[in-house]
Motif scaffolding. Sequence first.
Motif, PDB file in Angstrom:
ATOM      1  N   TRP A 196       6.553  11.232  13.255  1.00  0.00           N
ATOM      2  CA  TRP A 196       5.899  10.269  14.337  1.00  0.00           C
ATOM      3  C   TRP A 196       4.673   9.852  14.189  1.00  0.00           C
ATOM      4  N   MET A 197       3.367   8.700  14.487  1.00  0.00           N
ATOM      5  CA  MET A 197       2.728   9.352  14.269  1.00  0.00           C
ATOM      6  C   MET A 197       1.473   7.784  15.246  1.00  0.00           C
ATOM      7  N   MET A 198       0.572   8.785  15.268  1.00  0.00           N
ATOM      8  CA  MET A 198      -0.602   8.174  16.799  1.00  0.00           C
ATOM      9  C   MET A 198      -0.805   6.937  15.958  1.00  0.00           C
ATOM     10  N   ARG A 199      -1.064   6.148  17.234  1.00  0.00           N
ATOM     11  CA  ARG A 199      -1.172   4.586  17.754  1.00  0.00           C
ATOM     12  C   ARG A 199      -0.091   3.949  15.964  1.00  0.00           C
TER      13      ARG A 199
ATOM     14  N   PHE B  78      -1.806  -2.178  13.179  1.00  0.00           N
ATOM     15  CA  PHE B  78      -1.601  -2.668  10.979  1.00  0.00           C
ATOM     16  C   PHE B  78      -0.229  -3.244  11.405  1.00  0.00           C
ATOM     17  N   MET B  79       0.213  -4.002  12.492  1.00  0.00           N
ATOM     18  CA  MET B  79       1.501  -4.485  12.211  1.00  0.00           C
ATOM     19  C   MET B  79       1.125  -6.259  12.628  1.00  0.00           C
ATOM     20  N   LYS B  80       1.680  -6.993  11.821  1.00  0.00           N
ATOM     21  CA  LYS B  80       1.329  -8.335  12.153  1.00  0.00           C
ATOM     22  C   LYS B  80       2.613  -8.810  13.710  1.00  0.00           C
ATOM     23  N   GLU B  81       3.666  -8.228  13.875  1.00  0.00           N
ATOM     24  CA  GLU B  81       4.546  -7.599  14.646  1.00  0.00           C
ATOM     25  C   GLU B  81       3.696  -7.639  16.359  1.00  0.00           C
TER      26      GLU B  81
ATOM     27  N   LEU C 251      -3.095   7.211   3.896  1.00  0.00           N
ATOM     28  CA  LEU C 251      -2.412   6.013   4.108  1.00  0.00           C
ATOM     29  C   LEU C 251      -3.427   4.283   3.332  1.00  0.00           C
ATOM     30  N   TYR C 252      -4.221   5.115   2.993  1.00  0.00           N
ATOM     31  CA  TYR C 252      -5.392   3.450   2.807  1.00  0.00           C
ATOM     32  C   TYR C 252      -4.613   3.059   1.014  1.00  0.00           C
ATOM     33  N   ALA C 253      -4.318   4.879   0.857  1.00  0.00           N
ATOM     34  CA  ALA C 253      -4.066   5.073  -0.997  1.00  0.00           C
ATOM     35  C   ALA C 253      -3.199   4.465  -1.789  1.00  0.00           C
ATOM     36  N   ASP C 254      -3.394   4.963  -3.204  1.00  0.00           N
ATOM     37  CA  ASP C 254      -2.129   4.409  -3.711  1.00  0.00           C
ATOM     38  C   ASP C 254      -0.833   4.862  -3.399  1.00  0.00           C
ATOM     39  N   LYS C 255       0.099   4.411  -3.598  1.00  0.00           N
ATOM     40  CA  LYS C 255       1.752   4.747  -2.730  1.00  0.00           C
ATOM     41  C   LYS C 255       1.445   5.997  -3.333  1.00  0.00           C
ATOM     42  N   PRO C 256       1.689   6.916  -5.485  1.00  0.00           N
ATOM     43  CA  PRO C 256       1.823   7.987  -5.167  1.00  0.00           C
ATOM     44  C   PRO C 256       0.757   9.126  -4.839  1.00  0.00           C
TER      45      PRO C 256
ATOM     46  N   MET D 238      -5.431   3.484  11.804  1.00  0.00           N
ATOM     47  CA  MET D 238      -6.457   2.462  11.742  1.00  0.00           C
ATOM     48  C   MET D 238      -5.965   1.068  11.039  1.00  0.00           C
ATOM     49  N   PRO D 239      -6.318  -0.251  11.990  1.00  0.00           N
ATOM     50  CA  PRO D 239      -5.736  -0.946  12.672  1.00  0.00           C
ATOM     51  C   PRO D 239      -5.655  -1.953  11.356  1.00  0.00           C
ATOM     52  N   ASP D 240      -6.599  -1.301   9.817  1.00  0.00           N
ATOM     53  CA  ASP D 240      -6.115  -2.203   8.315  1.00  0.00           C
ATOM     54  C   ASP D 240      -5.284  -1.350   7.423  1.00  0.00           C
ATOM     55  N   ILE D 241      -4.689  -0.202   8.003  1.00  0.00           N
ATOM     56  CA  ILE D 241      -4.035   0.365   7.117  1.00  0.00           C
ATOM     57  C   ILE D 241      -2.670  -0.730   6.303  1.00  0.00           C
ATOM     58  N   PRO D 242      -2.530  -1.011   5.513  1.00  0.00           N
ATOM     59  CA  PRO D 242      -0.914  -1.744   4.767  1.00  0.00           C
ATOM     60  C   PRO D 242       0.141  -1.115   5.697  1.00  0.00           C
ATOM     61  N   PHE D 243       0.874  -2.362   6.692  1.00  0.00           N
ATOM     62  CA  PHE D 243       2.119  -1.855   6.753  1.00  0.00           C
ATOM     63  C   PHE D 243       3.142  -1.229   6.128  1.00  0.00           C
ATOM     64  N   ASP D 244       2.957  -1.652   4.685  1.00  0.00           N
ATOM     65  CA  ASP D 244       3.651  -1.452   3.931  1.00  0.00           C
ATOM     66  C   ASP D 244       3.446   0.156   3.164  1.00  0.00           C
ATOM     67  N   ASN D 245       2.387   1.387   3.164  1.00  0.00           N
ATOM     68  CA  ASN D 245       1.718   2.497   3.162  1.00  0.00           C
ATOM     69  C   ASN D 245       2.378   3.180   3.970  1.00  0.00           C
ATOM     70  N   VAL D 246       2.145   3.171   5.549  1.00  0.00           N
ATOM     71  CA  VAL D 246       2.901   3.295   6.304  1.00  0.00           C
ATOM     72  C   VAL D 246       4.218   3.607   6.395  1.00  0.00           C
ATOM     73  N   LYS D 247       5.535   2.610   5.945  1.00  0.00           N
ATOM     74  CA  LYS D 247       6.820   2.466   6.091  1.00  0.00           C
ATOM     75  C   LYS D 247       7.169   3.411   4.834  1.00  0.00           C
ATOM     76  N   TYR D 248       6.178   3.745   3.833  1.00  0.00           N
ATOM     77  CA  TYR D 248       6.226   4.709   3.138  1.00  0.00           C
ATOM     78  C   TYR D 248       6.231   5.974   2.569  1.00  0.00           C
ATOM     79  N   ALA D 249       4.840   6.351   3.621  1.00  0.00           N
ATOM     80  CA  ALA D 249       5.185   7.146   4.008  1.00  0.00           C
ATOM     81  C   ALA D 249       6.230   7.747   5.364  1.00  0.00           C
ATOM     82  N   ILE D 250       6.909   7.436   5.312  1.00  0.00           N
ATOM     83  CA  ILE D 250       8.074   7.687   6.795  1.00  0.00           C
ATOM     84  C   ILE D 250       9.298   7.845   5.349  1.00  0.00           C
ATOM     85  N   GLU D 251       9.375   6.917   4.748  1.00  0.00           N
ATOM     86  CA  GLU D 251      10.848   7.291   3.798  1.00  0.00           C
ATOM     87  C   GLU D 251       9.816   8.297   3.101  1.00  0.00           C
ATOM     88  N   VAL D 252       8.455   8.671   2.928  1.00  0.00           N
ATOM     89  CA  VAL D 252       8.637   9.748   1.864  1.00  0.00           C
ATOM     90  C   VAL D 252       9.230  11.180   2.651  1.00  0.00           C
TER      91      VAL D 252
END
Length: 345
Positions: free
Chosen positions: A25-28, A33-36, A292-297, A325-339
């Motif tokens: 799980w992740m703090m905040r 960082f989520m549009k929703e 989490l700002y970095a490239d997916k690899p 942080m608020p401007d971390i891309p949502f897609d990167n957070v989702k990817y991290a959790i998938e990893v």
Amino acid sequence: MSTTLQNDLLIKAAFSQQTERPPVWMMRQAGRFMKEYWDIKNKYSFLEMCKTPEIAADVTMLPVDLLGIDAAILFSDILVTAEAMGGDLSFEQGVGPRFSNPVRSVKDAEALSTNCLDKLQYVADAIKVIQQRLDSRIPLIGFAGAPFTILSYLVEGGSSKDFKLTKLMLNNQPELAHMILQKIADVTVEYLNMQIAAGVNAIQLFDSWALALSWNDYRDFSHYYNKQIIAKLNRKDIPVISFCKGSSVFAPMMIEAQPDVVSIDWNADLKNIKQSLPQGIAVQGNLDPFVLYADKPVIKKKIIELFERMRGENGFIFNLGHGIMPDIPFDNVKYAIEVVKEFSY
């Protein structure tokens, strides 16, 4: 309670039991960082969101539904206790929390109420709504701000870069500081026990600004009260996570308060910390959120490095060293959790 959870990875790891992979799980995680999140936030003030159980539940559920994390954390704020005690709290866009009536004198301190649990009933109500929606899928983490961190907001009147007024009070008027801290600690015990009674599955104590303190000041003005709070919790089957920014320094003292888990910032090697702690104390952390700002690899590489380092260690919950942080891309957070979820020991 954990026996009825469909996914109790977090509870098992928190109690240092073996898990097939680290829970995540992740703090905040329910934040900006989520549009929703903004779809809701644009309709209500932050405090309205916290104080309306249905809305707090909506926000709490966002990362559950969109990210598939292993634990939900109650959507609220650490400063609700300070508000209930009499702080005139507001949140300003781009500025953060503000108290228009800072606490800087004995008279101010005496005015703080400790008989204020009824003002926090909306939190218990939110927990009940959230647990209905979670339907025993994953655990719900409740939380509170630790007394020193709450004190700093009350004394400074908001966020601070240097905590000058707070430290001045600790140095020049330690009795006054202790008087306020004791009041906050008393309220925090009642507040957390209320959350446990309402149905949370775990508790985290946030001491966000402990890093501002020297070792001795941390011992006297922070740890002393955190220890008192943890000792008074109705914690049967409820793991207690202790977090502070500065945990890489203060961990040896933090464990004297007997939490089940110490949440570690990103400045330390997690395995070294884990192995320096007594058997049966779990660790949580400690990826630098900036990764989490970095490239997916890169995100994948850093997470796998951490997991390989922790291989063979029971009692490890994956999290960030601090919040998203608020401007971390949502897609990167989702990817991290998938990893994390694809990993297995």
